[in-house]
Design an enzyme around this catalytic site. Structure first.
Site, short mmCIF file in Angstrom:
data_model
loop_
_atom_site.label_atom_id
_atom_site.label_comp_id
_atom_site.label_asym_id
_atom_site.label_seq_id
_atom_site.Cartn_x
_atom_site.Cartn_y
_atom_site.Cartn_z
N SER A 172 0.62 -3.98 8.83
CA SER A 172 -0.37 -2.90 8.63
C SER A 172 -1.15 -2.64 9.91
O SER A 172 -1.40 -1.48 10.28
CB SER A 172 -1.36 -3.30 7.54
N ARG A 178 -1.17 0.79 12.60
CA ARG A 178 -2.44 1.47 12.92
C ARG A 178 -2.70 1.46 14.41
O ARG A 178 -3.24 2.42 14.97
CB ARG A 178 -3.58 0.83 12.12
N ARG A 228 9.53 7.40 -3.50
CA ARG A 228 8.16 6.88 -3.66
C ARG A 228 7.15 8.00 -3.85
O ARG A 228 7.30 9.07 -3.27
CB ARG A 228 7.83 5.97 -2.46
N SER A 276 -5.55 1.94 -3.08
CA SER A 276 -4.43 2.00 -2.14
C SER A 276 -4.94 2.29 -0.73
O SER A 276 -5.57 3.31 -0.48
CB SER A 276 -3.44 3.10 -2.56
N GLN A 285 -3.12 2.98 1.72
CA GLN A 285 -2.36 4.09 2.30
C GLN A 285 -3.01 5.42 1.93
O GLN A 285 -3.12 6.32 2.76
CB GLN A 285 -0.90 4.03 1.85
N ASP A 321 1.26 -7.35 -2.01
CA ASP A 321 2.60 -7.57 -1.44
C ASP A 321 3.10 -9.01 -1.63
O ASP A 321 4.27 -9.30 -1.40
CB ASP A 321 2.60 -7.22 0.05
N LYS A 345 6.67 0.21 -5.23
CA LYS A 345 6.85 -0.35 -3.88
C LYS A 345 8.29 -0.08 -3.41
O LYS A 345 8.98 0.76 -3.99
CB LYS A 345 6.51 -1.84 -3.89
N ARG A 372 9.09 -3.66 -8.22
CA ARG A 372 9.01 -5.12 -8.05
C ARG A 372 8.73 -5.86 -9.35
O ARG A 372 8.85 -7.09 -9.37
CB ARG A 372 8.00 -5.48 -6.96
C1 S3P Z 1 -0.30 -0.99 3.19
C2 S3P Z 1 -0.90 -0.84 1.98
C3 S3P Z 1 -0.33 -1.32 0.72
C4 S3P Z 1 0.79 -2.33 0.95
C5 S3P Z 1 1.74 -1.88 2.02
C6 S3P Z 1 1.00 -1.69 3.34
C7 S3P Z 1 -0.97 -0.46 4.39
O1 S3P Z 1 0.22 -0.23 0.02
O2 S3P Z 1 1.49 -2.56 -0.25
O3 S3P Z 1 2.75 -2.84 2.21
O4 S3P Z 1 -0.57 -0.82 5.52
O5 S3P Z 1 -1.90 0.34 4.24
P1 S3P Z 1 -0.68 0.70 -0.95
O6 S3P Z 1 -1.68 1.38 -0.11
O7 S3P Z 1 0.27 1.68 -1.56
O8 S3P Z 1 -1.28 -0.22 -1.96
#
Ligand code: S3P
Length: 424
Positions: free
Chosen positions: A20, A24, A119, A164, A166, A312, A339, A343
């Site tokens: 992550s 970024r 997704r 989330s 993301q 995760d 995911k 999962r």
């Molecule tokens: C992530 C956020 C998570 C995680 C993914 C990485 C990120 O997803 O499961 O592996 O880097 O922001 P979600 O935001 O969909 O929960």
């Protein structure tokens, strides 16, 4: 890839950079002015997809084994890509870049592999559209490919139905280009790497409880970033050391940001022997070494606001639960279904193949521990976390386990099998 029951795991493992945080670092480095230098970058396929997308938008990125150099061009320096941006298998790339693209002056198309094309993207399309973005699912199914036509944006106060990072990050990144303040409130706090890192680049980001907000048009300045090891990758060694009797493993340089450390809290509650050593705080992201010894585990109940802090890691936690006495219940984790694979299904199907007593529920699973596992053929469904979780299970199971499409670990941990083999 084939595995058999392991002798005790001994030694040290240095964990590769956090996925992550690596994504970024590239994205924010591209939007900053001047040079961003990233060490311990994760050279996994997902992060390489992010690099490729920004190169397509005119950002020069130099890659060596140790360091990534990003020659940022400022908030308004991206160029229109000549072709579709390929986000590969990476949900983080797809969703975060969408937030950035929404605020550009050009049109772009994003697409990825078969998994990405299934997704859900409505979760970002809804808030970005509320901000004035023009974002279209080209097949009309709320999935990629997405066409994003840059448009003037305005700030919103978005109440996200899901916790989330993301979604939160896509909205905050669009907020860099919006008029007025943008905020996102989540039902529970998700990982906060975007807030921490954008702040260090110079953005005006604030958090208050479950709400993160941002002001537009900051001057972002290139940074030096040392990426801590990925706790999601460390989780496999942690679990393996706990369930293979007689093991003692030192896992070095593990990021322990409190929005990510749920697995450590759960393992401790299960009775795991974990010692925290050499704690350090780098740029708001704490890290330490973990000394893990095999332990007698007991079942736990996992749900609520803990879920986003270990989302995760749930596949490998399910493996741990098979070796714990009592019945473990995982609830409030319906996000597992969207995911890289579903999962809930892929964990339950493969654990059953190994002889576990496990049952899927609508939002998680119930695992009755204490029934020995045996080797089986495991379908990874091309999901890196499924492949790694079951490689761990195989080390404590009787007989031989074969993992299909095992090389999908390249997404987040290209050297995983080599590192595991060195300890056993
Ligand atoms: C992530 C956020 C998570 C995680 C993914 C990485 C990120 O997803 O499961 O592996 O880097 O922001 P979600 O935001 O969909 O929960």
């Amino acid at each position: 890839m084939k595995f058999t029951k392991s002798t005790p795991l001994k030694g040290e493992v240095a964990i590769p950079g956090d996925k992550s945080i690596s994504h970024r670092a590239v994205m924010f480095g591209a939007l900053a002015e001047g040079l961003t230098e990233v060490t311990n970058f994760l050279h996994g396929a997902d992060c390489l997809s992010t690099i490729a997308c920004f190169r397509q938008m005119g950002i020069s990125i130099e890659e060596t084994a140790d360091t990534i150099l990003i020659h940022g061009k400022g908030l308004h320096g991206l160029l229109a890509p000549a072709d579709t941006l390929d986000t590969g298998n990476s949900g983080t790339t797809t969703r975060l870049i969408s937030g950035i693209l929404a605020g550009q002056t050009f049109e772009s198309v994003l697409n990825g592999d078969a998994s990405i094309q299934k997704r859900p993207m409505k979760r970002i399309m809804t808030p970005l559209s509320m901000m004035g973005a023009r974002i279209e699912s080209l097949r009309g199914n709320d999935c990629a490919p997405l066409k994003i036509t840059g448009a003037p944006l305005h700030g919103v106060r978005y109440q996200s139905p899901v916790a989330s990072a993301q979604v939160k990050s896509a909205v905050l990144l669009a907020g860099l280009y919006a008029e007025g303040e943008t905020s996102v409130t989540e039902p529970a706090v998700s990982r906060n790497h975007t807030e921490i890192m954008l702040h260090s680049f110079g953005a005006d980001v604030r958090t208050c409880g479950n709400t993160a907000s941002i002001l537009p048009n900051p001057r972002l300045t290139g940074q030096k970033i040392e990426v801590p090891g990925d706790i999601s990758s460390a989780a496999y060694f942690l679990a393996a050391a706990l369930i293979v009797p007689g093991s003692e493993v030192l896992i070095k340089n593990v990021g322990i940001n409190p929005t990510r450390d749920g697995i450590l809290r759960v393992c401790r509650e299960m009775g795991a022997s974990i010692t925290f050593l050499n704690k350090k705080e780098g740029q708001g992201e704490p890290a330490c070494d973990l000394l893990v010894k095999s332990s007698d585990l007991k079942a736990v109940s996992i749900g609520g606001s803990l879920i986003p802090t270990l989302i995760d890691e749930l596949p490998v936690i399910a493996v741990l639960a098979c070796f714990a006495s009592g019945t473990t219940v995982i609830r409030d984790a319906a996000e597992l279904k969207v995911k890289e694979s579903n999962r809930i299904d892929t964990v339950v199907e493969n654990l059953k193949a190994m002889g576990a007593h496990v049952q899927a529920t609508d939002d998680g699973m119930i695992i009755e521990g204490g029934h020995p596992l045996h080797g089986a053929v495991i379908d990874s469904h091309l999901d890196h976390r499924i492949a790694m979780s079951f490689a761990v299970a195989a080390l404590a199971a009787e007989g031989e386990t074969e993992i299909l499409d095992a090389d999908c670990v390249r997404i987040s941990y290209p050297d995983f099998y080599q590192d595991l083999a060195r300890l056993s």
